[in-house]
Design a protein around this motif. Structure first.
Motif, mmCIF file in Angstrom:
data_model
loop_
_atom_site.group_PDB
_atom_site.id
_atom_site.type_symbol
_atom_site.label_atom_id
_atom_site.label_comp_id
_atom_site.label_asym_id
_atom_site.label_seq_id
_atom_site.Cartn_x
_atom_site.Cartn_y
_atom_site.Cartn_z
ATOM 1 N N HIS A 214 0.822 -1.209 0.000
ATOM 2 C CA HIS A 214 0.000 0.000 0.000
ATOM 3 C C HIS A 214 0.860 1.265 0.000
ATOM 4 O O HIS A 214 0.560 2.220 -0.733
ATOM 5 C CB HIS A 214 -0.918 -0.004 1.222
ATOM 6 C CG HIS A 214 -1.645 1.282 1.428
ATOM 7 N ND1 HIS A 214 -2.795 1.617 0.751
ATOM 8 C CD2 HIS A 214 -1.371 2.347 2.237
ATOM 9 C CE1 HIS A 214 -3.204 2.810 1.124
ATOM 10 N NE2 HIS A 214 -2.355 3.274 2.029
ATOM 11 N N ASP A 215 1.910 1.309 0.830
ATOM 12 C CA ASP A 215 2.731 2.519 0.922
ATOM 13 C C ASP A 215 3.391 2.838 -0.421
ATOM 14 O O ASP A 215 3.470 4.012 -0.823
ATOM 15 C CB ASP A 215 3.801 2.356 2.006
ATOM 16 C CG ASP A 215 3.205 2.370 3.408
ATOM 17 O OD1 ASP A 215 2.039 2.780 3.566
ATOM 18 O OD2 ASP A 215 3.916 1.951 4.348
ATOM 19 N N ALA A 217 2.226 1.973 -3.397
ATOM 20 C CA ALA A 217 1.165 2.430 -4.306
ATOM 21 C C ALA A 217 0.790 3.881 -4.013
ATOM 22 O O ALA A 217 0.569 4.676 -4.940
ATOM 23 C CB ALA A 217 -0.057 1.528 -4.164
ATOM 24 N N LYS A 218 0.735 4.237 -2.730
ATOM 25 C CA LYS A 218 0.407 5.613 -2.356
ATOM 26 C C LYS A 218 1.490 6.573 -2.844
ATOM 27 O O LYS A 218 1.181 7.653 -3.370
ATOM 28 C CB LYS A 218 0.250 5.721 -0.844
ATOM 29 C CG LYS A 218 -0.041 7.129 -0.355
ATOM 30 C CD LYS A 218 -0.087 7.194 1.166
ATOM 31 C CE LYS A 218 -0.158 8.624 1.657
ATOM 32 N NZ LYS A 218 -0.115 8.719 3.139
ATOM 33 N N THR A 237 -9.596 2.551 -8.175
ATOM 34 C CA THR A 237 -8.762 1.727 -7.308
ATOM 35 C C THR A 237 -9.543 0.572 -6.697
ATOM 36 O O THR A 237 -10.730 0.696 -6.372
ATOM 37 C CB THR A 237 -8.120 2.566 -6.200
ATOM 38 O OG1 THR A 237 -7.323 1.701 -5.361
ATOM 39 C CG2 THR A 237 -9.159 3.269 -5.334
ATOM 40 N N ASP A 239 -8.383 -0.671 -3.909
ATOM 41 C CA ASP A 239 -7.912 -0.617 -2.520
ATOM 42 C C ASP A 239 -8.696 0.432 -1.735
ATOM 43 O O ASP A 239 -8.593 1.633 -2.013
ATOM 44 C CB ASP A 239 -6.417 -0.294 -2.501
ATOM 45 C CG ASP A 239 -5.819 -0.394 -1.113
ATOM 46 O OD1 ASP A 239 -5.518 -1.515 -0.696
ATOM 47 O OD2 ASP A 239 -5.661 0.652 -0.470
ATOM 48 N N ASP A 241 -8.315 1.545 1.287
ATOM 49 C CA ASP A 241 -7.469 2.488 2.026
ATOM 50 C C ASP A 241 -6.920 3.573 1.105
ATOM 51 O O ASP A 241 -6.856 4.751 1.492
ATOM 52 C CB ASP A 241 -6.312 1.740 2.696
ATOM 53 C CG ASP A 241 -6.771 0.840 3.837
ATOM 54 O OD1 ASP A 241 -7.862 1.095 4.382
ATOM 55 O OD2 ASP A 241 -6.052 -0.126 4.153
ATOM 56 N N LEU A 242 -6.540 3.200 -0.097
ATOM 57 C CA LEU A 242 -6.064 4.206 -1.047
ATOM 58 C C LEU A 242 -7.198 5.155 -1.427
ATOM 59 O O LEU A 242 -6.995 6.372 -1.538
ATOM 60 C CB LEU A 242 -5.498 3.522 -2.293
ATOM 61 C CG LEU A 242 -4.815 4.424 -3.323
ATOM 62 C CD1 LEU A 242 -3.616 5.148 -2.707
ATOM 63 C CD2 LEU A 242 -4.376 3.619 -4.545
ATOM 64 N N TRP A 245 -7.662 7.645 1.405
ATOM 65 C CA TRP A 245 -6.615 8.671 1.386
ATOM 66 C C TRP A 245 -6.880 9.691 0.283
ATOM 67 O O TRP A 245 -6.765 10.903 0.510
ATOM 68 C CB TRP A 245 -5.258 8.003 1.196
ATOM 69 C CG TRP A 245 -4.142 8.991 0.993
ATOM 70 C CD1 TRP A 245 -3.551 9.769 1.953
ATOM 71 C CD2 TRP A 245 -3.539 9.349 -0.258
ATOM 72 N NE1 TRP A 245 -2.589 10.573 1.369
ATOM 73 C CE2 TRP A 245 -2.565 10.331 0.029
ATOM 74 C CE3 TRP A 245 -3.705 8.916 -1.565
ATOM 75 C CZ2 TRP A 245 -1.768 10.891 -0.966
ATOM 76 C CZ3 TRP A 245 -2.919 9.471 -2.565
ATOM 77 C CH2 TRP A 245 -1.960 10.456 -2.260
ATOM 78 N N TYR A 275 -3.258 -1.958 -7.795
ATOM 79 C CA TYR A 275 -3.927 -1.002 -6.905
ATOM 80 C C TYR A 275 -4.855 -0.070 -7.671
ATOM 81 O O TYR A 275 -5.766 0.510 -7.071
ATOM 82 C CB TYR A 275 -2.882 -0.198 -6.128
ATOM 83 C CG TYR A 275 -2.308 -0.984 -4.965
ATOM 84 C CD1 TYR A 275 -2.878 -0.922 -3.707
ATOM 85 C CD2 TYR A 275 -1.206 -1.817 -5.152
ATOM 86 C CE1 TYR A 275 -2.357 -1.649 -2.649
ATOM 87 C CE2 TYR A 275 -0.683 -2.568 -4.107
ATOM 88 C CZ TYR A 275 -1.272 -2.472 -2.859
ATOM 89 O OH TYR A 275 -0.768 -3.223 -1.813
#
Length: 283
Positions: A214-215, A217-218, A237, A239, A241-242, A245, A275
């Protein structure tokens, strides 16, 4: 009603733009043309008017995607969507077919054997001017963020295959030629992620984004946003979480749609995940 179902060709594209605009989709003629260059489609024509479309894109023998299944609002509830889908499915030989369904189309796709496997968060909005001076989040340890180089081509193709489970060389070649890409390079020279950004519709699309976490991809997504401050950007996405954000920085989730699949699973090896989609049509 006498409707002819013909191969979708470039001569149909001006009307295809009108058709997609009628259902609120942002595709320009050049967007349709790029998609047609990569795949094949069907055109439903009534008295010279394009009233329905659908397309498919096949990647090797294992994977195909379906998209741009559109029926004119004036021709709803006449079975055209089913006819388009049946025509497309007859032409596909891949062992796995993916699509991303509107809520209106999901019941039709279920009746044809598709099942929901994930949710896609459609996030879009204007990137603030302030992003131009934005300090990027810390990179994963021992990782360099840099622009794509021609020498990265095979590694990016391999990352995408690892994330998807099937090679998509023609698609990635086209996207890399159209847009710009960023990669994450580890100390040993191996790539651990990549993101492609290209013009589409009202502005830009970020995708695909593939990374080993994830980090990563962010970081890739954030860097693409910084490069396109004061622009309209879209990212689809998988994801949550993405998506959360992105929503927090003004790239809002405007829709959530099911990813639907028919056929066999694809083998995946390694940590790389998808992602963000290249698009809802292309997967």
């Amino acid at each position: 009603m006498n409707i002819d179902f013909l191969p979708l060709e470039e001569r149909h594209l001006d009307q295809a733009v009108q058709l997609s605009n009628a259902v609120g989709w942002p595709h320009r003629r050049c967007d349709w043309k790029r998609l047609l260059t990569l795949g094949s489609g069907v055109a439903g024509v009534h008295n010279g008017e394009l009233v329905a479309t659908g397309m498919h894109w096949s990647f090797e023998t294992r994977l195909a995607t379906l998209g741009l299944v559109i029926v004119s609002p004036d021709y709803k509830r006449q079975g055209l969507g089913r006819k388009v889908m049946e025509t497309l499915l007859e032409a596909i030989t891949a062992t796995r077919i993916e699509l991303h369904a509107t809520q209106a189309g999901a019941d039709l796709y279920r009746s044809l054997g598709f099942k929901e496997t994930a949710w896609v968060h459609q996030c879009q909005g204007w990137v603030a001017d302030s992003m131009a001076g934005h300090v990027l989040s810390p990179l994963p340890p021992h990782t360099l963020l840099r622009a794509f180089r021609a020498s990265d081509y095979e590694a990016v193709i391999a990352l995408d295959e690892q994330a998807i489970g099937s090679p998509r060389q023609a698609l990635l070649s086209s996207l890399l030629a159209q847009g710009e890409a960023l990669v994450l390079e580890q100390d040993d020279g191996q790539l651990s992620g990549a993101a492609i950004c290209r013009d589409f519709g009202r502005g830009y699309v970020i995708g695909p984004v593939m990374a080993d976490g994830h980090d990563a991809a962010k970081c890739l997504t954030e860097a693409c946003l910084v490069r396109h401050s004061n622009s309209f950007v879209r990212l689809d996405t998988l994801d949550a979480d993405l998506a959360a954000w992105l929503d927090g920085i003004g790239i809002s989730e405007v829709d959530r749609i099911p990813q639907m699949v028919a056929g066999s699973d694809l083998p995946r090896s390694g940590p790389t995940k998808r992602y963000a989609l290249a698009s809802q049509a292309l997967g």
